[in-house]
Design a protein around this motif. Structure first.
Motif, mmCIF file in Angstrom:
data_model
loop_
_atom_site.group_PDB
_atom_site.id
_atom_site.type_symbol
_atom_site.label_atom_id
_atom_site.label_comp_id
_atom_site.label_asym_id
_atom_site.label_seq_id
_atom_site.Cartn_x
_atom_site.Cartn_y
_atom_site.Cartn_z
ATOM 1 N N ALA A 8 0.853 -1.189 0.000
ATOM 2 C CA ALA A 8 0.000 0.000 0.000
ATOM 3 C C ALA A 8 0.889 1.239 0.000
ATOM 4 C CB ALA A 8 -0.906 -0.009 1.222
ATOM 5 N N VAL A 9 0.622 2.154 -0.907
ATOM 6 C CA VAL A 9 1.409 3.382 -1.030
ATOM 7 C C VAL A 9 0.491 4.577 -0.804
ATOM 8 C CG1 VAL A 9 2.856 4.774 -2.554
ATOM 9 C CG2 VAL A 9 2.950 2.273 -2.688
ATOM 10 N N ILE A 10 0.833 5.411 0.170
ATOM 11 C CA ILE A 10 0.045 6.609 0.445
ATOM 12 C C ILE A 10 0.422 7.667 -0.585
ATOM 13 C CG2 ILE A 10 -0.439 8.439 2.112
ATOM 14 C CD1 ILE A 10 0.201 6.394 4.318
ATOM 15 N N VAL A 11 -0.579 8.185 -1.313
ATOM 16 C CA VAL A 11 -0.310 9.161 -2.369
ATOM 17 C C VAL A 11 -0.973 10.514 -2.102
ATOM 18 C CG1 VAL A 11 0.069 7.413 -4.139
ATOM 19 C CG2 VAL A 11 -2.246 8.277 -3.752
ATOM 20 N N GLY A 12 -1.664 10.645 -1.002
ATOM 21 C CA GLY A 12 -2.287 11.923 -0.683
ATOM 22 C C GLY A 12 -2.807 11.937 0.735
ATOM 23 N N GLY A 13 -2.909 13.128 1.305
ATOM 24 C CA GLY A 13 -3.481 13.292 2.639
ATOM 25 C C GLY A 13 -2.499 13.137 3.774
ATOM 26 N N VAL A 14 -1.240 12.806 3.468
ATOM 27 C CA VAL A 14 -0.206 12.660 4.498
ATOM 28 C C VAL A 14 1.038 13.409 4.022
ATOM 29 C CG1 VAL A 14 1.283 11.051 5.759
ATOM 30 C CG2 VAL A 14 -1.085 10.422 5.248
ATOM 31 N N ARG A 15 1.623 14.188 4.918
ATOM 32 C CA ARG A 15 2.853 14.918 4.586
ATOM 33 C C ARG A 15 3.817 14.814 5.751
ATOM 34 N NH1 ARG A 15 4.404 20.838 4.593
ATOM 35 N NH2 ARG A 15 6.058 20.965 3.025
ATOM 36 N N HIS A 16 5.001 14.343 5.465
ATOM 37 C CA HIS A 16 6.056 14.212 6.473
ATOM 38 C C HIS A 16 5.593 13.395 7.675
ATOM 39 C CE1 HIS A 16 7.777 18.220 4.735
ATOM 40 N NE2 HIS A 16 7.991 17.173 3.932
ATOM 41 N N GLY A 17 4.827 12.352 7.409
ATOM 42 C CA GLY A 17 4.406 11.442 8.469
ATOM 43 C C GLY A 17 3.187 11.879 9.249
ATOM 44 N N ARG A 18 2.544 12.967 8.851
ATOM 45 C CA ARG A 18 1.355 13.444 9.563
ATOM 46 C C ARG A 18 0.220 13.663 8.570
ATOM 47 N NH1 ARG A 18 2.270 15.680 14.647
ATOM 48 N NH2 ARG A 18 0.511 17.092 14.382
ATOM 49 N N THR A 19 -1.013 13.372 8.996
ATOM 50 C CA THR A 19 -2.152 13.631 8.121
ATOM 51 C C THR A 19 -2.363 15.135 8.002
ATOM 52 O OG1 THR A 19 -3.677 13.417 9.994
ATOM 53 C CG2 THR A 19 -3.297 11.451 8.657
ATOM 54 N N THR A 20 -2.848 15.565 6.850
ATOM 55 C CA THR A 20 -3.032 16.999 6.591
ATOM 56 C C THR A 20 -4.459 17.467 6.841
ATOM 57 O OG1 THR A 20 -3.603 16.621 4.269
ATOM 58 C CG2 THR A 20 -1.250 16.911 4.814
#
Length: 200
Positions: A8-20
């Motif tokens: 599973a690859v996160i491609v949105g909604g997370v930046r630098h290990g934190r949800t946005t």
């Protein structure tokens, strides 16, 4: 299938290990898709370079899957229309979303675990099973049954059903620890959010 890595690859909604705060978008690549591009093409007459080969319709439902129910309900002559919707690809998305939900619950000290209670006629002896017993189950456990003797009987029942060309139903239990009393609602799932509980 062995060809799939189920990464599973996160491609949105997370930046630098934190949800946005935006929706979290996750992809799970299907490496086998190119082999089926022609057969599953949206056009009635796919182009010759669509990829893969023409495959005959599936007319025999698989035991233990949604094939028969889906084909009967929607009148599909080619059961592939059902099995693609009820495939491991679809399950992988739920597993990825569940892993994310588990992390969220973990931040609130809520733990969730599951185990198999019955397969076919074989029911597990779980009279003295604790949450720790359930949580300690290895992911590679063939039945995810806490009781080893019960698990062996379940495996024998599965083997017998397979040899007879049949399938078995089952029962599993999900246990949660640390859930605050009153969280959620008995009437509908949207009532009583965690934010409501934390304000109380």
């Amino acid at each position: 299938m062995a060809i799939e890595s189920d990464a599973a690859v996160i491609v949105g909604g997370v930046r630098h290990g934190r949800t946005t705060g935006a929706p979290v978008a996750i992809t799970v690549d299907n490496r086998d898709w190119l082999n089926w591009a022609f057969t599953m093409h949206p056009d009635e007459h796919p182009p010759a370079d669509a990829g893969g080969a023409h495959r005959a319709p599936v007319t025999r439902p698989r035991p233990g899957h949604a094939d028969l129910a889906g084909a009967l309900k929607y009148g599909h002559a080619d059961i592939r229309d059902v099995l693609e919707r009820a495939s491991a690809r679809e399950t992988a998305a739920r597993v990825a979303a569940g892993a994310l939900a588990r992390q969220l619950l973990g931040q609130l000290n809520i733990d969730v675990a599951s185990h198999v209670v019955a397969i076919g006629p074989e029911r597990a002896d779980n009279r003295r099973v604790s949450f720790e017993d359930i949580a300690a189950l290895a992911e590679d456990s063939p039945t995810r049954c806490v009781n080893a003797a019960s698990a062996a009987r379940m495996i024998a029942a599965i083997d017998a059903a397979r040899d007879a060309g049949d399938t078995l139903g089952g029962v599993f239990e999900v246990a949660a620890r640390g859930v605050p009393p009153g969280l959620g609602s008995y009437a509908q799932w949207t009532a009583g959010s965690m934010a409501d509980w934390r304000r109380r």
